[in-house]
Design a protein around this motif. Structure first.
Motif, PDB file in Angstrom:
ATOM      1  N   LEU A  53      49.872  -2.101  50.849  1.00  0.00           N
ATOM      2  CA  LEU A  53      50.900  -2.007  49.634  1.00  0.00           C
ATOM      3  C   LEU A  53      50.845  -3.509  49.019  1.00  0.00           C
ATOM      4  O   LEU A  53      50.455  -4.372  49.909  1.00  0.00           O
ATOM      5  CB  LEU A  53      52.266  -1.743  50.179  1.00  0.00           C
ATOM      6  N   HIS A  54      51.178  -3.427  47.741  1.00  0.00           N
ATOM      7  CA  HIS A  54      51.145  -4.476  46.947  1.00  0.00           C
ATOM      8  C   HIS A  54      52.298  -4.494  45.646  1.00  0.00           C
ATOM      9  O   HIS A  54      52.300  -3.154  45.121  1.00  0.00           O
ATOM     10  CB  HIS A  54      49.642  -4.731  46.126  1.00  0.00           C
ATOM     11  N   TYR A  55      52.753  -5.484  45.316  1.00  0.00           N
ATOM     12  CA  TYR A  55      53.866  -5.406  44.590  1.00  0.00           C
ATOM     13  C   TYR A  55      53.339  -6.075  43.405  1.00  0.00           C
ATOM     14  O   TYR A  55      53.433  -7.362  43.278  1.00  0.00           O
ATOM     15  CB  TYR A  55      55.207  -6.096  45.076  1.00  0.00           C
ATOM     16  N   VAL A  56      53.063  -5.254  42.133  1.00  0.00           N
ATOM     17  CA  VAL A  56      52.267  -5.916  41.134  1.00  0.00           C
ATOM     18  C   VAL A  56      53.139  -5.581  39.915  1.00  0.00           C
ATOM     19  O   VAL A  56      53.513  -4.583  39.457  1.00  0.00           O
ATOM     20  CB  VAL A  56      50.841  -5.314  40.958  1.00  0.00           C
ATOM     21  N   ARG A  91      52.769 -10.559  49.277  1.00  0.00           N
ATOM     22  CA  ARG A  91      51.678 -11.205  50.238  1.00  0.00           C
ATOM     23  C   ARG A  91      51.366 -10.048  51.346  1.00  0.00           C
ATOM     24  O   ARG A  91      52.506  -9.558  51.585  1.00  0.00           O
ATOM     25  CB  ARG A  91      51.842 -12.618  50.802  1.00  0.00           C
ATOM     26  N   SER A  92      50.233 -10.142  51.909  1.00  0.00           N
ATOM     27  CA  SER A  92      49.959  -9.123  52.842  1.00  0.00           C
ATOM     28  C   SER A  92      49.964  -9.774  54.281  1.00  0.00           C
ATOM     29  O   SER A  92      49.355 -10.904  54.607  1.00  0.00           O
ATOM     30  CB  SER A  92      48.749  -8.407  52.636  1.00  0.00           C
ATOM     31  N   PRO A 117      68.580  -6.177  51.080  1.00  0.00           N
ATOM     32  CA  PRO A 117      67.882  -7.112  50.285  1.00  0.00           C
ATOM     33  C   PRO A 117      66.838  -7.957  51.361  1.00  0.00           C
ATOM     34  O   PRO A 117      66.792  -8.862  51.899  1.00  0.00           O
ATOM     35  CB  PRO A 117      68.696  -8.159  49.940  1.00  0.00           C
ATOM     36  N   PHE A 118      65.829  -6.728  52.074  1.00  0.00           N
ATOM     37  CA  PHE A 118      64.868  -7.652  53.012  1.00  0.00           C
ATOM     38  C   PHE A 118      63.782  -8.581  52.235  1.00  0.00           C
ATOM     39  O   PHE A 118      63.464  -8.230  51.277  1.00  0.00           O
ATOM     40  CB  PHE A 118      64.356  -6.339  53.824  1.00  0.00           C
ATOM     41  N   ALA A 119      63.599  -9.411  53.087  1.00  0.00           N
ATOM     42  CA  ALA A 119      62.467 -10.404  52.317  1.00  0.00           C
ATOM     43  C   ALA A 119      61.145  -9.587  52.788  1.00  0.00           C
ATOM     44  O   ALA A 119      59.938  -9.848  52.132  1.00  0.00           O
ATOM     45  CB  ALA A 119      62.575 -11.675  52.993  1.00  0.00           C
ATOM     46  N   ILE A 120      60.972  -9.293  53.871  1.00  0.00           N
ATOM     47  CA  ILE A 120      59.669  -8.654  54.435  1.00  0.00           C
ATOM     48  C   ILE A 120      59.992  -7.065  55.081  1.00  0.00           C
ATOM     49  O   ILE A 120      60.871  -6.652  55.654  1.00  0.00           O
ATOM     50  CB  ILE A 120      59.258  -9.254  55.844  1.00  0.00           C
ATOM     51  N   TRP A 121      58.972  -6.317  54.704  1.00  0.00           N
ATOM     52  CA  TRP A 121      58.958  -4.796  54.845  1.00  0.00           C
ATOM     53  C   TRP A 121      57.738  -4.440  55.986  1.00  0.00           C
ATOM     54  O   TRP A 121      56.645  -4.757  55.357  1.00  0.00           O
ATOM     55  CB  TRP A 121      58.930  -4.259  53.680  1.00  0.00           C
ATOM     56  N   GLN A 122      58.063  -3.930  57.135  1.00  0.00           N
ATOM     57  CA  GLN A 122      57.027  -3.513  57.895  1.00  0.00           C
ATOM     58  C   GLN A 122      56.882  -2.004  57.756  1.00  0.00           C
ATOM     59  O   GLN A 122      57.619  -1.370  57.979  1.00  0.00           O
ATOM     60  CB  GLN A 122      57.490  -3.588  59.293  1.00  0.00           C
ATOM     61  N   LEU A 151      51.521  -3.447  59.690  1.00  0.00           N
ATOM     62  CA  LEU A 151      51.368  -4.015  58.527  1.00  0.00           C
ATOM     63  C   LEU A 151      52.478  -4.446  57.904  1.00  0.00           C
ATOM     64  O   LEU A 151      53.599  -3.557  57.894  1.00  0.00           O
ATOM     65  CB  LEU A 151      50.435  -2.785  57.594  1.00  0.00           C
ATOM     66  N   ASP A 152      52.763  -5.551  57.107  1.00  0.00           N
ATOM     67  CA  ASP A 152      53.929  -5.908  56.485  1.00  0.00           C
ATOM     68  C   ASP A 152      53.476  -6.490  55.185  1.00  0.00           C
ATOM     69  O   ASP A 152      52.518  -6.971  54.679  1.00  0.00           O
ATOM     70  CB  ASP A 152      54.358  -7.219  57.406  1.00  0.00           C
ATOM     71  N   ILE A 153      54.592  -6.378  54.332  1.00  0.00           N
ATOM     72  CA  ILE A 153      54.478  -6.885  52.984  1.00  0.00           C
ATOM     73  C   ILE A 153      55.524  -7.841  52.663  1.00  0.00           C
ATOM     74  O   ILE A 153      56.958  -7.669  53.081  1.00  0.00           O
ATOM     75  CB  ILE A 153      54.395  -5.829  51.803  1.00  0.00           C
TER      76      ILE A 153
END
Length: 338
Positions: free
Chosen positions: A124-127, A135-136, A304-309, A325-327
Motif C-alpha cells: 500500500l501507498h498513500y499518494v 513509507r513501507s 488516528p493511528f500512525a502506523i497500519w499493519q 507489512l506496515d505502512i
C-alpha cells in the motif's frame, strides 16, 4: 664343445662389424630424433606464441566483460539509491507515536482513503497529488529466521519494527527475542529506520514496569527513529496469563509500560487490532500513538493511528516465508493536526 679359431675370429669380426653398424645406425637415429625434437620444439614455440596472443585477446575480452559488469552494478546501485533516498518519503518530523494534540482527536481519522493505492507487489501507498506521503515497513521476530537485510532495503522497505522480547504467556518469564541483536544490527547496517516492540503478558502495574525496564536496559544507548511499542494481546488459549483481566486492569498495565518508556525520553506506542485497543481503553491513552492491525482493504476504525499493519502474508526479498507489512502514515497524521 671346442670352437675353431677361425670360426671364432670370424664371429668376432661380425660382432665388431655389427657393433659398428649398430653404432652408426644408432647415431643416425639419434641425429634424426634430435632433428625431429628440434622441429617439434620449434613448432611448439611457434604454437606457444600463437596461444599467448590468443590468451591476451581472451584477457582483453574478459576485462571488458568485467568492466561492463561493474558499470552495470554501479548503475543499478545508483538507481536503487535514487529510488530509496530521493523519491522515498523521509521520516516525518517528530510524530511516530508522539503526543496527539488533544483527547478529542483520539476518535477521528485524518485520512482520505481515495489516496490509498495498492502497487503491483501488493503493498500500500498513500499518494497525494502524485507525491507519496507514506513509507513501507515490516515487523519481524525470531519467527522470520535469518534475514538478508540488504535485500530487504533494496526491495523498498524503509523501516522495521523488531521484537525485542516477550513475557511467556503461561510461565510469565521475560525473554529476549532470540534474534533481536542479529536483526537490530542487520537492519542498522542496511540503513533501515528502526523501532522495537515488546509482547507483554503483564498482569500488574509492577510487571508492566518490569517489562519496560527490561526493554530500556536491552536498548541501552541504541538510537531509534520509530517508537518502543507495547503489544498487549490475548492469545486465545485458556492458560494465557492475561485472560480474564478487566478493561481497567489492562488499561493500568498499558499506561504503566508507556509511562515508564516516556519517562526515559523515548517514544511509546500501543499496538493491537481495534478490539485489543478497546480492551486497553485506548481513548484514555490518547497521549501515546497507535499502531493498528487490520487485515482489511480499508481500516473501519476511526482511530488516528500512525502506523497500519495491513497484512500478515507479505513477501519481501531477503525473507523466507511471510512477513507482516506496515505502512507509516504519520506524515499525513502530523500535518492534519498542525
Amino acid at each position: 664343445m671346442a670352437v675353431k679359431k677361425g670360426t671364432a675370429q670370424h664371429a668376432a669380426k661380425h660382432v665388431t662389424k655389427g657393433k659398428k653398424a649398430s653404432s652408426k645406425s644408432s647415431s643416425t637415429a639419434k641425429s634424426a630424433s634430435s632433428k625431429k625434437t628440434a622441429a617439434k620444439h620449434a613448432k611448439s614455440a611457434k604454437g606457444g606464441k600463437s596461444r599467448k596472443k590468443l590468451t591476451k585477446k581472451q584477457e582483453l575480452v574478459r576485462h571488458r566483460v568485467k568492466l561492463v559488469a561493474i558499470i552495470a552494478a554501479i548503475v543499478c546501485a545508483v538507481a536503487v539509491g535514487i529510488r530509496l533516498f530521493v523519491f522515498e518519503p523521509t521520516v516525518s518530523g517528530t510524530f511516530h507515536g508522539a503526543q496527539l494534540p488533544s483527547a478529542e482527536a483520539v476518535e477521528t481519522s485524518p485520512y482520505d482513503w481515495n489516496f490509498l493505492l495498492r502497487g503491483v507487489d501488493g503493498r500500500l501507498h498513500y499518494v497525494v497529488s502524485g507525491t507519496e506521503e507514506s513509507r513501507s515497513g515490516i515487523d519481524v521476530s525470531a519467527h522470520q529466521g535469518d534475514i538478508d537485510w540488504h535485500k530487504v532495503r533494496a526491495d523498498g522497505i524503509s523501516f522495521a519494527i523488531i521484537r525485542l522480547g516477550y513475557r511467556g504467556t503461561e510461565s510469565g518469564t521475560i525473554q529476549l527475542d532470540e534474534r533481536f541483536r542479529q536483526n537490530l544490527l542487520g537492519a542498522q547496517m542496511a540503513g533501515l529506520n528502526i523501532g522495537v516492540y515488546f509482547y507483554s503478558q503483564a498482569t500488574t502495574v509492577a510487571e508492566a514496569e518490569e517489562e519496560a525496564d527490561f526493554v530500556l536496559s536491552e536498548l541501552g544507548s541504541t538510537q531509534l527513529v520509530y517508537p518502543v511499542v507495547f503489544d498487549f494481546e490475548p492469545t486465545g488459549s485458556d492458560g494465557a496469563r492475561i485472560s480474564g483481566m478487566s478493561a481497567d486492569e489492562m488499561y493500568a498495565v498499558a499506561k504503566a509500560f508507556c509511562d515508564r518508556i516516556a519517562a526515559s525520553g523515548r517514544t511509546a506506542m500501543l499496538y493491537g487490532n481495534y478490539y485489543d485497543l478497546q480492551d486497553m481503553e485506548y481513548t484514555g491513552l490518547w497521549q501515546y500513538g497507535y499502531w493498528l492491525a487490520s487485515y482489511t482493504d480499508l481500516p473501519s476504525a476511526a482511530i488516528p493511528f500512525a502506523i497500519w499493519q495491513y497484512s500478515a502474508e507479505g513477501t519481501v526479498s531477503g525473507i523466507d516465508g511471510y512477513v507482516d507489512l506496515d505502512i507509516d502514515l504519520s506524515k499525513t497524521l502530523q500535518a492534519s493536526f498542525a
